[in-house]
Design an enzyme around this catalytic site. Structure first.
Site, PDB file in Angstrom:
ATOM      1  CB  CYS A   1     -14.683  15.077 -44.026  1.00  0.00           C
ATOM      2  SG  CYS A   1     -14.403  15.803 -45.648  1.00  0.00           S
TER       3      CYS A   1
ATOM      4  CB  CYS B   1     -16.786  17.963 -45.252  1.00  0.00           C
ATOM      5  SG  CYS B   1     -16.256  16.522 -46.144  1.00  0.00           S
ATOM      6  CG  ASP B   2     -17.590  18.786 -41.439  1.00  0.00           C
ATOM      7  OD1 ASP B   2     -18.488  19.247 -42.166  1.00  0.00           O
ATOM      8  OD2 ASP B   2     -17.568  17.602 -41.068  1.00  0.00           O
TER       9      ASP B   2
END
Ligand code: NDP
Length: 310
Positions: free
Chosen positions: A134, A137-138
């Site tokens: 992701c 997300c990261d």
């Protein structure tokens, strides 16, 4: 035989949000968590984009918070998997892996989706240590660094251009000599200066001990192999929605995502069955959007029960 007002399948952000709303509305929800309670956030380190957590929160800790909140309103959480459903109605039936059958006036589906992985050496071992599925997300953890991302679809195109805004250099690894992504997304990829596309290229190994230090790639035509010195490795080769048990009962699109009866709503063609979270969302796939649709499904279930006089 047990009969409940509201049965929730899945324990990610969508399932817990549905549980909190349903419980506070007095529906006494029963939640079956499935094989990975907490969902995809259980394999995420820091979540920094969920509103209300100004300092971020570790994914598993955040799901513990969700769980505590659902328990506070007396959600009945059961660590079991649902393996079969019968939506003939009007009261629906679900079976647990242990063979118990439960009847439910409303069923909220929040079974989520699972990222597909490559299965190459290092990928599993270095998850959360530089390997991620992701970018949204990261990606932030790799700002100004060199990263690689694998895939040739819309997700890979979107996530690679997203990463290019944050990272120094992004290497996009495409296994064929063309991308599957839509034309406009491909153009964006090709017009991004710090995004290098490696055609006919597959990753063979993620390298690193306590964190990713490189990825060994091979050109599928020339068989030439080299190591890209990256600190982040993103896998964007698609997701699989966890919807197989609903096949034949609910509409699913060509990738298996559940389809609501009306766009933007949670009710389905089966009265009393509602869909939420990543099981029905292939576009946004964020914890906050999943929680939002879980809330919507619980509100719709509550209204349905009022209309039915249950
Ligand atoms: P897709 O299934 O469309 O694409 C997967 C990609 O990964 C393909 O290019 C495939 O290669 C590649 N791939 C699969 N397995 C491997 C492997 N083992 N090694 C290397 N590469 C591999 O998945 P997406 O997640 O990209 O998209 C899913 C759906 O969601 C699509 O319908 C897409 O249009 C949609 N979507 C829409 C968005 C939007 O509208 N903004 C954003 C994101 C997704 P190959 O092509 O060779 O098979």
């Amino acid at each position: 035989m047990e009969k409940v007002k509201c049965l929730i399948i899945g324990a990610g952000p969508a399932g817990y949000a549905a549980a909190i709303y349903a419980a506070r509305a007095g529906l006494h929800p029963v939640m079956y968590t499935g094989p990975q309670p907490g969902g995809q956030l259980m394999i995420t380190n820091d979540v920094e984009n969920y509103p209300g957590y100004p300092d971020g929160r570790n994914g598993p800790d955040m799901m513990e918070d969700f769980k505590k909140q659902a328990l506070r309103f007396e959600t009945d959480i059961r660590n079991e998997m649902i393996t079969r459903v019968d939506f003939t109605g009007p009261v629906h039936k679900v079976w647990t892996e242990g063979g118990n059958m439960v009847e439910a006036h409303t069923v909220i589906i929040a079974t989520g989706a699972s990222a597909k992985w490559l299965g190459i050496p290092g990928e599993d071992r270095l998850q959360n240590l530089g390997v991620s599925a992701c970018a949204v997300c990261d990606g932030f953890f790799f700002r100004k660094q060199e990263v690689a991302i694998v895939g040739g679809g819309d997700t890979a195109a979107e996530e690679s251009t997203y990463l290019a805004k944050i990272c120094k250099t992004v290497h996009l690894l495409v296994r064929r000599d063309e991308m599957r992504a839509s034309k406009i997304m491909q153009e964006r990829v090709l017009n991004t200066p710090n995004l290098v596309v490696h055609w006919n290229t597959s990753p063979e190994e993620v390298i690193g001990v306590d964190g990713v230090t490189g990825v060994r790639i091979r050109n599928n035509k020339t068989q030439e192999s080299l190591i890209l010195p990256v600190t982040g490795f993103f896998v964007a080769i698609g997701h699989k929605p966890n919807t197989d048990i609903f096949d034949g009962w609910l509409d699913r699109d060509e990738s298996g995502y559940l389809v609501a009866a009306q766009p933007g709503r949670t009710f389905t063609k089966i009265p009393g069955v509602f869909v939420s979270g990543d099981a029905q969302d292939k576009i946004y796939r964020q914890a906050v959007t999943a929680a939002g649709t879980g809330c919507m499904a619980a509100l719709d279930a509550e209204r349905y029960l009022v209309e039915k006089g249950v």
